[in-house]
Design an enzyme around this catalytic site. Structure first.
Site, short mmCIF file in Angstrom:
data_model
loop_
_atom_site.label_atom_id
_atom_site.label_comp_id
_atom_site.label_asym_id
_atom_site.label_seq_id
_atom_site.Cartn_x
_atom_site.Cartn_y
_atom_site.Cartn_z
N GLY A 42 0.78 -1.24 0.00
CA GLY A 42 0.00 0.00 0.00
C GLY A 42 0.81 1.28 0.00
CG ASP A 101 -8.14 1.17 10.49
OD1 ASP A 101 -8.77 2.04 11.09
OD2 ASP A 101 -8.70 0.20 9.94
N GLY A 103 -3.95 0.20 14.34
CA GLY A 103 -2.57 0.29 14.83
C GLY A 103 -1.91 -1.07 15.01
P1 IMP Z 1 -4.38 -1.65 11.08
O1 IMP Z 1 -3.58 -2.84 11.47
O2 IMP Z 1 -5.82 -1.77 11.52
O3 IMP Z 1 -3.75 -0.34 11.54
O4 IMP Z 1 -4.49 -1.64 9.51
C1 IMP Z 1 -3.52 -1.12 8.73
C2 IMP Z 1 -3.61 -1.65 7.33
O5 IMP Z 1 -4.95 -1.88 6.92
C3 IMP Z 1 -3.07 -0.62 6.37
O6 IMP Z 1 -1.70 -0.83 6.14
C4 IMP Z 1 -3.88 -0.85 5.13
O7 IMP Z 1 -3.25 -1.80 4.33
C5 IMP Z 1 -5.19 -1.41 5.62
N1 IMP Z 1 -6.23 -0.38 5.66
C6 IMP Z 1 -6.80 0.19 6.74
N2 IMP Z 1 -7.72 1.10 6.38
C7 IMP Z 1 -7.72 1.09 5.03
C8 IMP Z 1 -8.45 1.85 4.03
O8 IMP Z 1 -9.28 2.72 4.32
N3 IMP Z 1 -8.16 1.56 2.74
C9 IMP Z 1 -7.23 0.62 2.36
N4 IMP Z 1 -6.54 -0.09 3.25
C10 IMP Z 1 -6.77 0.14 4.57
#
Ligand code: IMP
Length: 172
Positions: A42, A101, A103
């Site tokens: 990403g 998001d 984290g």
């Molecule tokens: P976390 O572990 O919940 O912080 O998620 C982080 C990962 O989720 C990011 O590196 C993204 O790849 C994916 N992610 C979270 N929100 C989005 C979004 O709105 N669009 C696309 N990917 C997302």
């Protein structure tokens, strides 16, 4: 399932913010032995645009972690599917992430890198969804804050679609 996409952040606004972040990072990392670690897939465009704007030397490497099961639902379990190859011991590490998001993903990567005794580990995220945080993560450099919604484009995907769009869109 078919989504409608709505323009959220145009490419020019992304580039303006990337230049601002690069200016600050270049000040903060002057004189340091820096390794930029891009989170695949990403952050790929954010990583390269940012790295090219830096005015200080830095080595680059990549790591890949997966937490999303499919589409918009996080599995909550983080798995490293590609590790860094450079040594980060005694280095000033800056993780370049697309979105923080809950984290969980980036905190897993921080813990993993900390086992190798870096000088420091900081996070630069294109988008910070801080209101959805489940685990405390300090995002030192943040491009844009987002309260809600799922975004795609400029490297961000939904089920591997939309990554190659220049602008960032919300999916509805
Ligand atoms: P976390 O572990 O919940 O912080 O998620 C982080 C990962 O989720 C990011 O590196 C993204 O790849 C994916 N992610 C979270 N929100 C989005 C979004 O709105 N669009 C696309 N990917 C997302």
């Amino acid at each position: 399932m078919q989504f409608q996409k709505k323009l959220l952040i145009p490419y020019d606004a992304i580039q303006k913010r990337v230049r601002e972040l690069a200016r600050q990072i270049s000040i903060d990392y002057r004189g340091k032995d820096t390794v930029l670690i891009g989170m695949l897939n990403g952050a790929v465009f954010f990583f390269s645009d940012l790295a090219l704007q830096l005015t200080v030397p830095a080595k680059i490497d990549f790591i890949r972690a997966s937490s999303y099961g499919s589409q918009m639902i996080s599995s909550g379990k983080v798995k490293l599917t590609k590790d860094v190859e450079l040594s980060v011991t005694d280095k000033s590490v800056l993780i370049i992430e697309d979105i923080v998001d809950t984290g969980l993903t980036v905190s897993h990567v921080i813990s993993h890198l900390n086992t190798r005794d870096p000088e420091s580990v900081e996070v630069c995220a294109l988008i910070d969804k801080s209101e959805r945080r489940e685990i405390n993560v300090a995002v030192r450099y943040c491009g844009f804050r987002l309260k809600e919604g799922f975004v795609v484009g400029y490297g961000l995907d939904c089920n591997e679609e939309y990554r190659c769009l220049k602008d960032i869109y919300t999916l509805e």
